[in-house]
Design a protein around this motif. Structure first.
Motif, short mmCIF file in Angstrom:
data_model
loop_
_atom_site.label_atom_id
_atom_site.label_comp_id
_atom_site.label_asym_id
_atom_site.label_seq_id
_atom_site.Cartn_x
_atom_site.Cartn_y
_atom_site.Cartn_z
N THR A 14 0.83 -1.21 0.00
CA THR A 14 0.00 0.00 0.00
C THR A 14 0.86 1.25 0.00
OG1 THR A 14 -0.17 -0.04 2.41
CG2 THR A 14 -1.95 -1.10 1.18
N ARG A 15 2.08 1.15 0.49
CA ARG A 15 2.98 2.30 0.48
C ARG A 15 3.24 2.79 -0.93
NH1 ARG A 15 6.44 3.23 5.09
NH2 ARG A 15 5.21 2.64 6.91
N LEU A 16 3.34 1.87 -1.88
CA LEU A 16 3.57 2.26 -3.27
C LEU A 16 2.37 3.01 -3.82
CD1 LEU A 16 5.19 -1.07 -4.52
CD2 LEU A 16 6.35 1.06 -3.91
N VAL A 17 1.17 2.58 -3.46
CA VAL A 17 -0.03 3.26 -3.91
C VAL A 17 -0.10 4.65 -3.28
CG1 VAL A 17 -2.56 3.20 -3.91
CG2 VAL A 17 -1.26 1.10 -4.27
N ASP A 23 1.47 12.17 -5.13
CA ASP A 23 2.06 12.93 -6.22
C ASP A 23 1.06 13.97 -6.74
OD1 ASP A 23 4.05 13.32 -8.46
OD2 ASP A 23 2.31 12.65 -9.62
N LYS A 24 1.47 15.23 -6.78
CA LYS A 24 0.55 16.29 -7.22
C LYS A 24 0.02 16.05 -8.63
CE LYS A 24 4.16 19.36 -8.89
NZ LYS A 24 4.91 20.58 -8.64
N TRP A 25 0.86 15.52 -9.51
CA TRP A 25 0.42 15.32 -10.88
C TRP A 25 -0.67 14.26 -10.95
CZ3 TRP A 25 1.75 19.51 -12.89
CH2 TRP A 25 3.02 20.05 -12.76
N ALA A 26 -0.50 13.18 -10.19
CA ALA A 26 -1.52 12.13 -10.18
C ALA A 26 -2.85 12.66 -9.67
CB ALA A 26 -1.05 10.95 -9.33
N GLN A 57 4.38 9.49 -18.19
CA GLN A 57 4.80 8.56 -17.14
C GLN A 57 3.72 8.38 -16.08
OE1 GLN A 57 8.41 10.44 -15.81
NE2 GLN A 57 9.69 9.28 -17.22
N THR A 58 3.12 9.49 -15.67
CA THR A 58 2.09 9.43 -14.62
C THR A 58 0.86 8.69 -15.12
OG1 THR A 58 2.92 11.53 -13.74
CG2 THR A 58 0.76 10.79 -12.97
N LEU A 59 0.45 8.95 -16.35
CA LEU A 59 -0.70 8.23 -16.91
C LEU A 59 -0.42 6.73 -17.00
CD1 LEU A 59 -1.75 10.78 -19.65
CD2 LEU A 59 -3.20 9.99 -17.77
N LYS A 60 0.78 6.35 -17.39
CA LYS A 60 1.14 4.93 -17.47
C LYS A 60 1.06 4.28 -16.09
CE LYS A 60 3.97 5.20 -21.59
NZ LYS A 60 5.32 5.26 -22.15
N LYS A 61 1.54 4.97 -15.08
CA LYS A 61 1.49 4.43 -13.71
C LYS A 61 0.05 4.29 -13.23
CE LYS A 61 5.99 6.29 -12.46
NZ LYS A 61 6.70 7.35 -11.72
N LEU A 62 -0.77 5.29 -13.51
CA LEU A 62 -2.17 5.24 -13.12
C LEU A 62 -2.91 4.13 -13.89
CD1 LEU A 62 -2.95 9.06 -12.91
CD2 LEU A 62 -2.75 7.46 -10.98
N ALA A 95 -9.69 12.61 -4.47
CA ALA A 95 -8.66 13.43 -5.11
C ALA A 95 -9.17 14.86 -5.31
CB ALA A 95 -8.23 12.82 -6.44
N ALA A 96 -10.41 14.98 -5.76
CA ALA A 96 -11.01 16.31 -5.97
C ALA A 96 -11.11 17.06 -4.65
CB ALA A 96 -12.38 16.19 -6.62
N ALA A 97 -11.54 16.36 -3.60
CA ALA A 97 -11.67 17.01 -2.29
C ALA A 97 -10.31 17.53 -1.82
CB ALA A 97 -12.24 16.03 -1.27
N LEU A 98 -9.27 16.76 -2.03
CA LEU A 98 -7.94 17.17 -1.59
C LEU A 98 -7.40 18.33 -2.42
CD1 LEU A 98 -5.66 16.60 0.37
CD2 LEU A 98 -4.80 14.88 -1.22
N THR A 99 -7.53 18.25 -3.73
CA THR A 99 -7.00 19.32 -4.57
C THR A 99 -7.76 20.63 -4.35
OG1 THR A 99 -8.35 18.58 -6.44
CG2 THR A 99 -6.09 17.81 -6.38
N HIS A 100 -9.07 20.54 -4.23
CA HIS A 100 -9.86 21.76 -4.05
C HIS A 100 -9.80 22.27 -2.60
CE1 HIS A 100 -10.98 21.63 -8.19
NE2 HIS A 100 -11.37 20.38 -8.04
#
Length: 123
Positions: A14-17, A23-26, A57-62, A95-100
């Motif tokens: 889970t640490r990898l997730v 990551d801000k980009w993700a 790179q980020t899209l590939k990881k996601l 993710a939306a809650a965190l970014t906003h």
């Protein structure tokens, strides 16, 4: 409730997730995809300062994590769209809650930073 994984253990996968999601980009990509499929270049235009390489790179990881799908349409030029998977949709709201949250609380954070810095300078 006990889970099969324990995020507090150093070797837990889970640490990898969590690394990926921290990551801000993700986070920005997941938030942007919440509205539906988006083309690669549109993502690149919407997310200011992300390089083509980092976006790719980020899209590939996601995609590898099962959060995003990649659809290639054989047009001229080729059209590539990204969308959230059902698993990705379960995360997009968070993710939306965190970014906003950052947008809504930036003034308070800046004020706290200024007060902290001023107190440190006065010492």
């Amino acid at each position: 409730m006990r889970y099969a994984y324990d995020v507090y253990e150093d070797r837990c996968p889970t640490r990898l997730v969590l690394d990926r999601l921290a990551d801000k980009w993700a986070l920005l990509i997941l938030d942007r995809l919440e509205g539906g499929p988006v083309r690669f270049n549109h993502l690149r235009r919407d997310i200011k300062l992300i390089s083509q390489k980092v976006l790719s790179q980020t899209l590939k990881k996601l995609e590898r994590d099962g959060l995003v799908t990649r659809t290639v349409t054989p047009t001229v030029p080729v059209t590539v769209e990204y969308a959230l998977t059902p698993l990705g949709r379960t995360l997009a709201e968070t993710a939306a809650a965190l970014t906003h949250w950052a947008e809504h609380n930036m003034d308070a954070i800046l004020a706290s930073q200024a007060a902290y810095d001023a107190a440190r300078t006065a010492q």
